[in-house]
Design an enzyme around this catalytic site. Structure first.
Site, PDB file in Angstrom:
ATOM      1  N   ARG A 136       2.897   8.117   9.342  1.00 44.99           N
ATOM      2  CA  ARG A 136       2.701   9.544   9.065  1.00 44.99           C
ATOM      3  C   ARG A 136       1.649  10.186   9.973  1.00 44.99           C
ATOM      4  O   ARG A 136       1.813  11.309  10.428  1.00 44.99           O
ATOM      5  CB  ARG A 136       2.210   9.708   7.619  1.00 44.99           C
ATOM      6  CG  ARG A 136       3.272  10.140   6.671  1.00 44.99           C
ATOM      7  CD  ARG A 136       2.696  10.418   5.288  1.00 44.99           C
ATOM      8  NE  ARG A 136       3.751  10.898   4.432  1.00 44.99           N
ATOM      9  CZ  ARG A 136       4.796  10.176   4.057  1.00 44.99           C
ATOM     10  NH1 ARG A 136       4.932   8.933   4.474  1.00 44.99           N
ATOM     11  NH2 ARG A 136       5.717  10.707   3.274  1.00 44.99           N
ATOM     12  N   GLU A 140      -1.972   5.140   3.215  1.00 42.05           N
ATOM     13  CA  GLU A 140      -1.937   3.737   2.780  1.00 42.05           C
ATOM     14  C   GLU A 140      -3.323   3.152   2.517  1.00 42.05           C
ATOM     15  O   GLU A 140      -3.498   2.335   1.612  1.00 42.05           O
ATOM     16  CB  GLU A 140      -1.191   2.883   3.820  1.00 42.05           C
ATOM     17  CG  GLU A 140       0.318   3.119   3.867  1.00 42.05           C
ATOM     18  CD  GLU A 140       0.724   4.331   4.696  1.00 42.05           C
ATOM     19  OE1 GLU A 140      -0.158   4.981   5.306  1.00 42.05           O
ATOM     20  OE2 GLU A 140       1.924   4.644   4.729  1.00 42.05           O
ATOM     21  N   ASP A 173       0.798  -1.234   0.000  1.00 42.62           N
ATOM     22  CA  ASP A 173       0.000   0.000   0.000  1.00 42.62           C
ATOM     23  C   ASP A 173       0.827   1.280   0.000  1.00 42.62           C
ATOM     24  O   ASP A 173       0.402   2.302   0.517  1.00 42.62           O
ATOM     25  CB  ASP A 173      -0.928  -0.013   1.219  1.00 42.62           C
ATOM     26  CG  ASP A 173      -0.158  -0.318   2.502  1.00 42.62           C
ATOM     27  OD1 ASP A 173       1.056  -0.070   2.534  1.00 42.62           O
ATOM     28  OD2 ASP A 173      -0.785  -0.805   3.469  1.00 42.62           O
ATOM     29  N   HIS A 189       6.886   4.685  12.664  1.00 43.41           N
ATOM     30  CA  HIS A 189       7.109   5.585  11.520  1.00 43.41           C
ATOM     31  C   HIS A 189       5.853   6.114  10.856  1.00 43.41           C
ATOM     32  O   HIS A 189       5.922   6.804   9.849  1.00 43.41           O
ATOM     33  CB  HIS A 189       7.950   4.859  10.456  1.00 43.41           C
ATOM     34  CG  HIS A 189       7.204   3.748   9.783  1.00 43.41           C
ATOM     35  ND1 HIS A 189       6.366   3.964   8.719  1.00 43.41           N
ATOM     36  CD2 HIS A 189       7.143   2.430  10.033  1.00 43.41           C
ATOM     37  CE1 HIS A 189       5.838   2.807   8.345  1.00 43.41           C
ATOM     38  NE2 HIS A 189       6.287   1.867   9.130  1.00 43.41           N
ATOM     39  N   HIS A 212      13.645   4.675  12.203  1.00 43.01           N
ATOM     40  CA  HIS A 212      13.342   4.830  10.767  1.00 43.01           C
ATOM     41  C   HIS A 212      14.023   6.094  10.236  1.00 43.01           C
ATOM     42  O   HIS A 212      14.126   7.096  10.950  1.00 43.01           O
ATOM     43  CB  HIS A 212      11.818   4.930  10.635  1.00 43.01           C
ATOM     44  CG  HIS A 212      11.296   4.794   9.238  1.00 43.01           C
ATOM     45  ND1 HIS A 212      11.443   5.772   8.286  1.00 43.01           N
ATOM     46  CD2 HIS A 212      10.616   3.788   8.630  1.00 43.01           C
ATOM     47  CE1 HIS A 212      10.869   5.380   7.151  1.00 43.01           C
ATOM     48  NE2 HIS A 212      10.363   4.175   7.332  1.00 43.01           N
ATOM     49  N   GLU A 231      -0.793  -9.118  -1.026  1.00 43.98           N
ATOM     50  CA  GLU A 231      -1.277  -8.561   0.249  1.00 43.98           C
ATOM     51  C   GLU A 231      -2.482  -7.654  -0.017  1.00 43.98           C
ATOM     52  O   GLU A 231      -2.568  -6.514   0.441  1.00 43.98           O
ATOM     53  CB  GLU A 231      -0.181  -7.782   0.997  1.00 43.98           C
ATOM     54  CG  GLU A 231      -0.467  -7.538   2.461  1.00 43.98           C
ATOM     55  CD  GLU A 231       0.629  -6.710   3.140  1.00 43.98           C
ATOM     56  OE1 GLU A 231       0.695  -5.493   2.935  1.00 43.98           O
ATOM     57  OE2 GLU A 231       1.433  -7.310   3.865  1.00 43.98           O
TER      58      GLU A 231
HETATM   59  C1  UD1 Z   1       6.925   4.643   3.392  1.00 42.62           C
HETATM   60  C2  UD1 Z   1       5.485   4.273   3.009  1.00 42.62           C
HETATM   61  C3  UD1 Z   1       4.796   3.552   4.157  1.00 42.62           C
HETATM   62  C4  UD1 Z   1       5.605   2.366   4.635  1.00 42.62           C
HETATM   63  C5  UD1 Z   1       7.017   2.834   4.978  1.00 42.62           C
HETATM   64  C6  UD1 Z   1       7.862   1.647   5.321  1.00 42.62           C
HETATM   65  C7  UD1 Z   1       4.239   5.764   1.519  1.00 42.62           C
HETATM   66  C8  UD1 Z   1       3.382   6.951   1.404  1.00 42.62           C
HETATM   67  N1  UD1 Z   1       4.727   5.496   2.738  1.00 42.62           N
HETATM   68  O1  UD1 Z   1       6.878   5.623   4.424  1.00 42.62           O
HETATM   69  O2  UD1 Z   1       3.527   3.069   3.711  1.00 42.62           O
HETATM   70  O3  UD1 Z   1       4.998   1.820   5.783  1.00 42.62           O
HETATM   71  O4  UD1 Z   1       7.595   3.474   3.826  1.00 42.62           O
HETATM   72  O5  UD1 Z   1       9.032   2.019   5.983  1.00 42.62           O
HETATM   73  O6  UD1 Z   1       4.477   5.097   0.547  1.00 42.62           O
HETATM   74  N2  UD1 Z   1      14.436   7.939   3.974  1.00 42.62           N
HETATM   75  C9  UD1 Z   1      15.804   7.810   3.841  1.00 42.62           C
HETATM   76  N3  UD1 Z   1      16.306   6.595   3.472  1.00 42.62           N
HETATM   77  C10 UD1 Z   1      15.527   5.505   3.272  1.00 42.62           C
HETATM   78  C11 UD1 Z   1      14.148   5.637   3.464  1.00 42.62           C
HETATM   79  C12 UD1 Z   1      13.615   6.856   3.791  1.00 42.62           C
HETATM   80  O7  UD1 Z   1      16.546   8.751   4.007  1.00 42.62           O
HETATM   81  O8  UD1 Z   1      16.058   4.436   2.961  1.00 42.62           O
HETATM   82  C13 UD1 Z   1      13.886   9.265   4.316  1.00 42.62           C
HETATM   83  C14 UD1 Z   1      13.964  10.238   3.145  1.00 42.62           C
HETATM   84  O9  UD1 Z   1      14.194  11.527   3.633  1.00 42.62           O
HETATM   85  C15 UD1 Z   1      12.555  10.135   2.546  1.00 42.62           C
HETATM   86  C16 UD1 Z   1      11.740   9.987   3.794  1.00 42.62           C
HETATM   87  O10 UD1 Z   1      12.505   9.134   4.643  1.00 42.62           O
HETATM   88  O11 UD1 Z   1      12.220  11.279   1.791  1.00 42.62           O
HETATM   89  C17 UD1 Z   1      10.352   9.477   3.608  1.00 42.62           C
HETATM   90  O12 UD1 Z   1      10.313   8.291   2.839  1.00 42.62           O
HETATM   91  P1  UD1 Z   1       8.880   7.811   2.221  1.00 42.62           P
HETATM   92  O13 UD1 Z   1       9.078   6.532   1.514  1.00 42.62           O
HETATM   93  O14 UD1 Z   1       8.281   8.917   1.449  1.00 42.62           O
HETATM   94  O15 UD1 Z   1       7.981   7.624   3.500  1.00 42.62           O
HETATM   95  P2  UD1 Z   1       8.084   6.609   4.695  1.00 42.62           P
HETATM   96  O16 UD1 Z   1       7.730   7.340   5.928  1.00 42.62           O
HETATM   97  O17 UD1 Z   1       9.386   5.914   4.629  1.00 42.62           O
HETATM   98  N1  UDP Z   2      12.684  -4.157   9.785  1.00 39.30           N
HETATM   99  C1  UDP Z   2      14.043  -4.255   9.485  1.00 39.30           C
HETATM  100  N2  UDP Z   2      14.926  -3.467  10.192  1.00 39.30           N
HETATM  101  C2  UDP Z   2      14.535  -2.617  11.161  1.00 39.30           C
HETATM  102  C3  UDP Z   2      13.146  -2.508  11.432  1.00 39.30           C
HETATM  103  C4  UDP Z   2      12.253  -3.285  10.741  1.00 39.30           C
HETATM  104  O1  UDP Z   2      14.436  -5.036   8.617  1.00 39.30           O
HETATM  105  O2  UDP Z   2      15.396  -1.953  11.757  1.00 39.30           O
HETATM  106  C5  UDP Z   2      11.723  -4.967   9.015  1.00 39.30           C
HETATM  107  C6  UDP Z   2      10.682  -5.714   9.808  1.00 39.30           C
HETATM  108  O3  UDP Z   2      11.136  -6.998  10.171  1.00 39.30           O
HETATM  109  C7  UDP Z   2       9.518  -5.782   8.831  1.00 39.30           C
HETATM  110  C8  UDP Z   2       9.666  -4.539   7.987  1.00 39.30           C
HETATM  111  O4  UDP Z   2      10.983  -4.058   8.214  1.00 39.30           O
HETATM  112  O5  UDP Z   2       9.622  -6.903   7.967  1.00 39.30           O
HETATM  113  C9  UDP Z   2       8.653  -3.499   8.369  1.00 39.30           C
HETATM  114  O6  UDP Z   2       8.921  -2.307   7.715  1.00 39.30           O
HETATM  115  P1  UDP Z   2       8.301  -0.930   8.162  1.00 39.30           P
HETATM  116  O7  UDP Z   2       7.923  -0.992   9.602  1.00 39.30           O
HETATM  117  O8  UDP Z   2       9.238   0.126   7.734  1.00 39.30           O
HETATM  118  O9  UDP Z   2       7.022  -0.791   7.220  1.00 39.30           O
HETATM  119  P2  UDP Z   2       5.514  -1.316   7.350  1.00 39.30           P
HETATM  120  O10 UDP Z   2       5.539  -2.781   7.512  1.00 39.30           O
HETATM  121  O11 UDP Z   2       4.891  -0.598   8.500  1.00 39.30           O
HETATM  122  O12 UDP Z   2       4.902  -0.884   6.064  1.00 39.30           O
END
Ligand code: UD1
Ligand code: UDP
Length: 402
Positions: free
Chosen positions: A232, A153, A117, A230, A262, A139
């Site tokens: 939003r 999401e 999602d 994490h 995160h 999923e």
């Molecule tokens: C995203 C997804 C969320 C998911 C989560 C898993 C959307 C809208 N949100 O949220 O559904 O649960 O990922 O973790 O799709 N960033 C880094 N390095 C990384 C990852 C993120 O620096 O490897 C930072 C960057 O500044 C980036 C920000 O995090 O711009 C936000 O990343 P984004 O994917 O937009 O949102 P998440 O909060 O990670």
């Molecule tokens: N996870 C990981 N390293 C971490 C924290 C979580 O590999 O430090 C894994 C966790 O086991 C799970 C996935 O990341 O499989 C969950 O990701 P996240 O919580 O970012 O996203 P969501 O599942 O909420 O979309």
């Protein structure tokens, strides 16, 4: 040491699968950590069963995606490298849609596979729809029935579901949700969650000494609390309340708290400002998947707002307190192993204390029972995809004859 890829190949390959016709190709599109964890087992199974599988990552996440790709030894065929620091939903959506168009034109897949999602899920299915390519949604059918929680999401998965041709639901409940939305029953299959394929194969590898676990200084004499957060909709005040709860729990001498934070800057800033100096809290960078699985195995208690951790935790019989008011994964709540505690500081502390101090309550919640899967989801999905591709091929041959 074997690699996770080897674990998955032996863990999920299905000897009954025969290969697809060579002209039928699938394109797997993903961009974030959880999508990668849940799609790497499927990619291995698709390839094992002879399905021509192209991988495109949007890199909506960069470092957290690369951690998973490295762990599962998946090398993308296309890497759009789209992440920007502090990206907005609209900016990212525009970049992903624009980035995927030429990939779809070039690969000409018979089927696009998306998962979950995220923005990448939404845009992957929409870009495929615009290119008139059918979509398989892995999923499928998770719902809170509130478009604001989780945001965005819930809307992403509703739209992906509307655009998809094949729906792989992890549970019967998720399949029911799709049926209620008018999705044709023959396009829905209950498979279990591919994330459980991943977590079971990795934890088995750690237990049997084939994979190395975590190398942190964990104090075995203390109760380990693992925290992740994490969402939003929790940014701002809710996150501050969560951090205060963790600080209060850290006062106890019998606990050790480990929180891999995160990389979203909204999360990093609040967490590191609010709880930097607590002596019993270890704030870490996101952990690689294998050490994180080991951390969950060793935990006494998980406190999280993550979707994936809610699904994985029950595989280890760990109680999970979920920092949300609503969940799209109610099965473990009904089973009693997950409790929704919201984001109120006092409530979080009270629920955690209860589990730390009341052994009966701890044992009641900490049962080994996972409603989300049995570790065989990827095999079921690959089998269905194979028969879909073969039916499509037969239809094309018939059409060319007439
Ligand atoms: C995203 C997804 C969320 C998911 C989560 C898993 C959307 C809208 N949100 O949220 O559904 O649960 O990922 O973790 O799709 N960033 C880094 N390095 C990384 C990852 C993120 O620096 O490897 C930072 C960057 O500044 C980036 C920000 O995090 O711009 C936000 O990343 P984004 O994917 O937009 O949102 P998440 O909060 O990670
Ligand atoms: N996870 C990981 N390293 C971490 C924290 C979580 O590999 O430090 C894994 C966790 O086991 C799970 C996935 O990341 O499989 C969950 O990701 P996240 O919580 O970012 O996203 P969501 O599942 O909420 O979309």
């Amino acid at each position: 040491m074997t690699s996770p890829k080897d674990e998955l190949r032996t863990g999920t390959s299905d000897p009954h699968l025969s290969s697809s016709h060579s002209c039928e190709r699938v394109l797997v599109i993903f961009g974030t950590r959880p999508e990668a964890i849940k799609l790497c087992p499927l990619i291995a199974t698709l390839r094992n069963s002879g399905i021509d599988t192209t991988v495109c990552v949007t890199a909506q996440h960069r470092q957290m995606l690369d951690q998973v790709l490295a762990a599962f030894e998946v090398i993308p065929d296309y890497d759009l490298d789209l992440m920007r620091p502090g990206q907005t939903l609209t900016g990212l959506t525009a970049r992903v849609l624009a980035g995927l168009e030429p990939v779809l034109l070039r690969v000409k897949p018979s089927l696009v596979i998306v998962q979950g999602d995220t923005t990448t899920t939404l845009c992957g299915s929409l870009a495929a729809f615009y290119a008139r390519v059918p979509v398989a949604h892995v999923e499928a059918g998770l719902r809170t029935f509130d478009l604001n929680a989780p945001f965005p999401e819930e809307m992403n998965r509703v739209v992906a579901g509307r655009l998809a041709t094949l729906h792989f639901a992890a549970t019967e409940w998720a399949a029911e949700n799709l049926l209620h939305e008018g999705i044709a029953p023959e396009s829905i299959q209950v498979t279990g969650n591919t994330g459980i394929d991943a977590v079971l194969s990795i934890s088995e590898g750690i237990e049997q000494g084939r994979l190395s676990g975590i190398s942190l200084p964990i104090d075995e004499a203390k109760k380990l609390i693992v925290v992740t957060a994490h969402r939003r909709e929790n940014f701002g005040d809710a996150f501050i309340r969560i951090c205060r709860a963790i600080s209060e729990l850290a006062v106890r001498d019998d606990v050790q708290i480990v929180w891999p934070v995160h990389l979203n800057p909204n999360v990093q800033q609040i967490v590191r400002q609010t709880i930097s100096a607590e002596r019993n809290v270890l704030l870490l960078a996101p952990l690689d998947y294998i050490p994180f699985v080991d951390l969950m195995r060793r935990a006494y208690l998980l406190i999280t707002d993550s979707g994936g951790v809610q699904e994985e935790g029950p595989s280890f019989g760990k109680p999970i307190l979920v920092l949300r008011d609503k969940t799209e994964r109610p099965e473990a709540v009904h089973a009693g192993t997950v409790k929704l505690v919201g984001t109120d500081t006092e409530r979080i502390v009270a629920e955690a204390r209860r589990l730390l101090d009341d052994q009966v309550e701890y044992e009641r919640m900490g049962r080994l029972h996972n409603p989300y899967g049995d570790g065989q989801a990827s095999g079921r999905i690959a089998e269905r995809i194979l028969s879909y591709l073969n039916a499509r091929y037969s239809a094309e041959v018939l059409a060319s004859v007439h």
